[in-house]
Design an enzyme around this catalytic site. Structure first.
Site, PDB file in Angstrom:
ATOM      1  N   ASN A   9      64.288  85.515  47.510  1.00 56.24           N
ATOM      2  CA  ASN A   9      63.389  85.956  46.269  1.00 56.24           C
ATOM      3  C   ASN A   9      62.002  85.684  46.487  1.00 56.24           C
ATOM      4  O   ASN A   9      62.049  84.503  46.144  1.00 56.24           O
ATOM      5  CB  ASN A   9      64.133  85.447  45.142  1.00 56.24           C
ATOM      6  CG  ASN A   9      63.275  85.945  43.694  1.00 56.24           C
ATOM      7  OD1 ASN A   9      62.684  86.765  43.856  1.00 56.24           O
ATOM      8  ND2 ASN A   9      63.922  85.308  42.699  1.00 56.24           N
ATOM      9  N   TRP A  10      61.151  86.587  47.094  1.00 53.23           N
ATOM     10  CA  TRP A  10      59.908  85.808  47.158  1.00 53.23           C
ATOM     11  C   TRP A  10      59.114  85.665  45.802  1.00 53.23           C
ATOM     12  O   TRP A  10      58.064  85.123  45.972  1.00 53.23           O
ATOM     13  CB  TRP A  10      59.059  87.051  47.992  1.00 53.23           C
ATOM     14  CG  TRP A  10      59.562  87.041  49.174  1.00 53.23           C
ATOM     15  CD1 TRP A  10      60.662  86.773  49.940  1.00 53.23           C
ATOM     16  CD2 TRP A  10      59.033  87.976  50.302  1.00 53.23           C
ATOM     17  NE1 TRP A  10      60.543  86.929  51.403  1.00 53.23           N
ATOM     18  CE2 TRP A  10      59.766  87.845  51.763  1.00 53.23           C
ATOM     19  CE3 TRP A  10      57.970  89.088  50.289  1.00 53.23           C
ATOM     20  CZ2 TRP A  10      59.464  88.555  52.902  1.00 53.23           C
ATOM     21  CZ3 TRP A  10      57.708  89.615  51.494  1.00 53.23           C
ATOM     22  CH2 TRP A  10      58.394  89.511  52.770  1.00 53.23           C
ATOM     23  N   LYS A  11      59.563  86.316  44.708  1.00 49.87           N
ATOM     24  CA  LYS A  11      58.836  86.169  43.807  1.00 49.87           C
ATOM     25  C   LYS A  11      57.525  86.600  43.704  1.00 49.87           C
ATOM     26  O   LYS A  11      57.179  87.711  44.284  1.00 49.87           O
ATOM     27  CB  LYS A  11      58.794  84.724  43.058  1.00 49.87           C
ATOM     28  CG  LYS A  11      60.401  84.224  43.130  1.00 49.87           C
ATOM     29  CD  LYS A  11      60.611  82.687  42.287  1.00 49.87           C
ATOM     30  CE  LYS A  11      62.024  82.333  42.297  1.00 49.87           C
ATOM     31  NZ  LYS A  11      62.376  81.113  41.598  1.00 49.87           N
ATOM     32  N   GLU A  98      63.543  83.634  35.071  1.00 53.43           N
ATOM     33  CA  GLU A  98      62.152  83.867  34.927  1.00 53.43           C
ATOM     34  C   GLU A  98      61.760  84.931  34.225  1.00 53.43           C
ATOM     35  O   GLU A  98      61.025  85.222  33.408  1.00 53.43           O
ATOM     36  CB  GLU A  98      61.389  83.593  36.154  1.00 53.43           C
ATOM     37  CG  GLU A  98      61.566  82.313  36.789  1.00 53.43           C
ATOM     38  CD  GLU A  98      61.333  82.314  38.211  1.00 53.43           C
ATOM     39  OE1 GLU A  98      61.008  83.235  38.921  1.00 53.43           O
ATOM     40  OE2 GLU A  98      61.783  80.880  38.967  1.00 53.43           O
ATOM     41  N   GLU A 168      72.431  80.825  38.821  1.00 55.83           N
ATOM     42  CA  GLU A 168      71.274  79.926  39.046  1.00 55.83           C
ATOM     43  C   GLU A 168      71.123  79.166  37.687  1.00 55.83           C
ATOM     44  O   GLU A 168      70.365  79.579  36.811  1.00 55.83           O
ATOM     45  CB  GLU A 168      70.011  80.969  39.276  1.00 55.83           C
ATOM     46  CG  GLU A 168      70.464  81.916  40.567  1.00 55.83           C
ATOM     47  CD  GLU A 168      69.033  82.237  40.908  1.00 55.83           C
ATOM     48  OE1 GLU A 168      68.529  81.982  42.205  1.00 55.83           O
ATOM     49  OE2 GLU A 168      67.861  82.976  40.308  1.00 55.83           O
ATOM     50  N   SER A 214      67.178  75.827  44.603  1.00 61.61           N
ATOM     51  CA  SER A 214      66.841  74.929  45.378  1.00 61.61           C
ATOM     52  C   SER A 214      67.844  74.824  46.811  1.00 61.61           C
ATOM     53  O   SER A 214      68.116  73.798  47.005  1.00 61.61           O
ATOM     54  CB  SER A 214      66.843  73.487  44.939  1.00 61.61           C
ATOM     55  OG  SER A 214      65.613  73.563  44.000  1.00 61.61           O
ATOM     56  N   GLY A 235      65.067  81.209  46.785  1.00 61.57           N
ATOM     57  CA  GLY A 235      63.493  81.357  46.376  1.00 61.57           C
ATOM     58  C   GLY A 235      62.582  80.880  47.387  1.00 61.57           C
ATOM     59  O   GLY A 235      62.386  81.547  48.343  1.00 61.57           O
ATOM     60  N   GLY A 236      62.022  79.467  47.226  1.00 63.67           N
ATOM     61  CA  GLY A 236      61.193  78.890  47.932  1.00 63.67           C
ATOM     62  C   GLY A 236      61.422  78.945  49.516  1.00 63.67           C
ATOM     63  O   GLY A 236      60.675  79.275  50.384  1.00 63.67           O
TER      64      GLY A 236
HETATM   65  P1  PGA Z   1      64.308  78.201  44.503  1.00 59.56           P
HETATM   66  O1  PGA Z   1      64.558  79.573  43.529  1.00 59.56           O
HETATM   67  O2  PGA Z   1      65.333  78.630  45.665  1.00 59.56           O
HETATM   68  O3  PGA Z   1      62.845  78.271  44.743  1.00 59.56           O
HETATM   69  O4  PGA Z   1      64.955  77.269  43.705  1.00 59.56           O
HETATM   70  C1  PGA Z   1      65.751  80.495  43.414  1.00 59.56           C
HETATM   71  C2  PGA Z   1      65.685  81.763  42.584  1.00 59.56           C
HETATM   72  O5  PGA Z   1      65.006  81.480  41.462  1.00 59.56           O
HETATM   73  O6  PGA Z   1      66.067  82.799  42.795  1.00 59.56           O
END
Ligand code: PGA
Length: 251
Positions: A9-11, A98, A168, A214, A235-236
């Site tokens: 998930n690149w956001k 989010e 999540e 995370s 994500g990250g």
């Molecule tokens: P994160 O994000 O791996 O940066 O914690 C996960 C997500 O929101 O899908």
């Protein structure tokens, strides 16, 4: 048999050129191999068509991070499920915390989005998860059950069978705090038990349930070794091709 899935998930990160570089790096790292899990990257809308074209014929599939709650028409700034599908994307992430938190997405909006995703042949990756205060009050099970009851548990069994779920916990997203392996396994087993109650054991056994928050190359092997954890929403760590590839290799 349910599928293992590692979904990035690149956001709201990477401009178009940077996104193409990242997708291309991942494609080269996979080097034509078939990993032991489904590999999905969730890019911003404007990257979808170019990235879908780039990864064609590889093991990588593409997801949007959202879609509109209306079919088409005068909804300035929105992107419909049909538009997402027309880019070559196959998945859509829906209900990310989010989106719920910053953009006021409710169960009612999500139900409209889910229906449009199915109508357009997209596979939803449906997100759920509790905030910190709920976890501290040990009320996470009721909270997540309510999210599911109000949305995907109202689907027909036929539609439900097509989606994947990502649990999540909000307190673990982007914070560097991962839920412990036990906390993640416990919640995913609980979600699977709720699916069994609602749709029966067979559907529960065949539903892919991912952990997100995370998740990284270091903790992925232990998380993915749990009986109810069928992969991760990342994500990250999905923004660096080598890190994301290492998470894929955890399967
Ligand atoms: P994160 O994000 O791996 O940066 O914690 C996960 C997500 O929101 O899908």
């Amino acid at each position: 048999m349910r599928k293992n899935i590692v979904a990035g998930n690149w956001k709201m990160n990477k401009n178009l050129q940077e996104g193409i570089v990242l997708a291309n790096e991942l494609k080269e790292l996979l080097n034509g191999a078939t990993p032991n899990c489904e590999v999905v990257i969730g890019t911003p809308f404007i990257h979808l068509a170019a990235v879908a074209e780039l990864v064609k014929g590889s093991a990588i599939k593409v997801a949007a991070q959202n879609c509109g709650d209306k079919e088409s028409g005068a909804y300035t700034g929105e992107v419909s499920a049909a538009m997402v599908k027309s880019t070559g994307a196959e998945f859509v992430i829906l209900g990310h915390s989010e989106r719920r938190e910053y953009y006021g997405e409710t169960s009612a909006t999500l139900n409209a989005k889910l229906a449009l995703a199915f109508a357009n042949g997209l596979t939803p990756i449906y997100c759920c998860g509790e905030p910190l205060a709920i976890r501290e009050a040990n009320a996470q099970n009721d909270f997540v059950k309510r999210q599911l009851d109000e949305t995907i548990f109202a689907l027909s069994a036929d539609d439900f069978k097509k989606l994947a779920i990502a649990y999540e916990p909000i307190w673990a997203i982007g914070t560097g705090v991962t839920a412990s392996t036990e906390q993640a396994q416990e919640m995913l087993a609980y979600i699977r038990s709720l699916i069994a109650d609602k749709f029966g054991k067979e559907i529960a056994e065949n539903t892919s349930i991912l952990y997100g928050g995370s998740c990284n190359a270091k903790n992925a092997p232990e998380l993915f070794a749990q009986p109810d954890i069928d992969g991760g929403l990342i994500g990250g760590a999905s923004l660096k091709s080598a890190d994301f590839k290492a998470i894929i290799d955890a399967f």
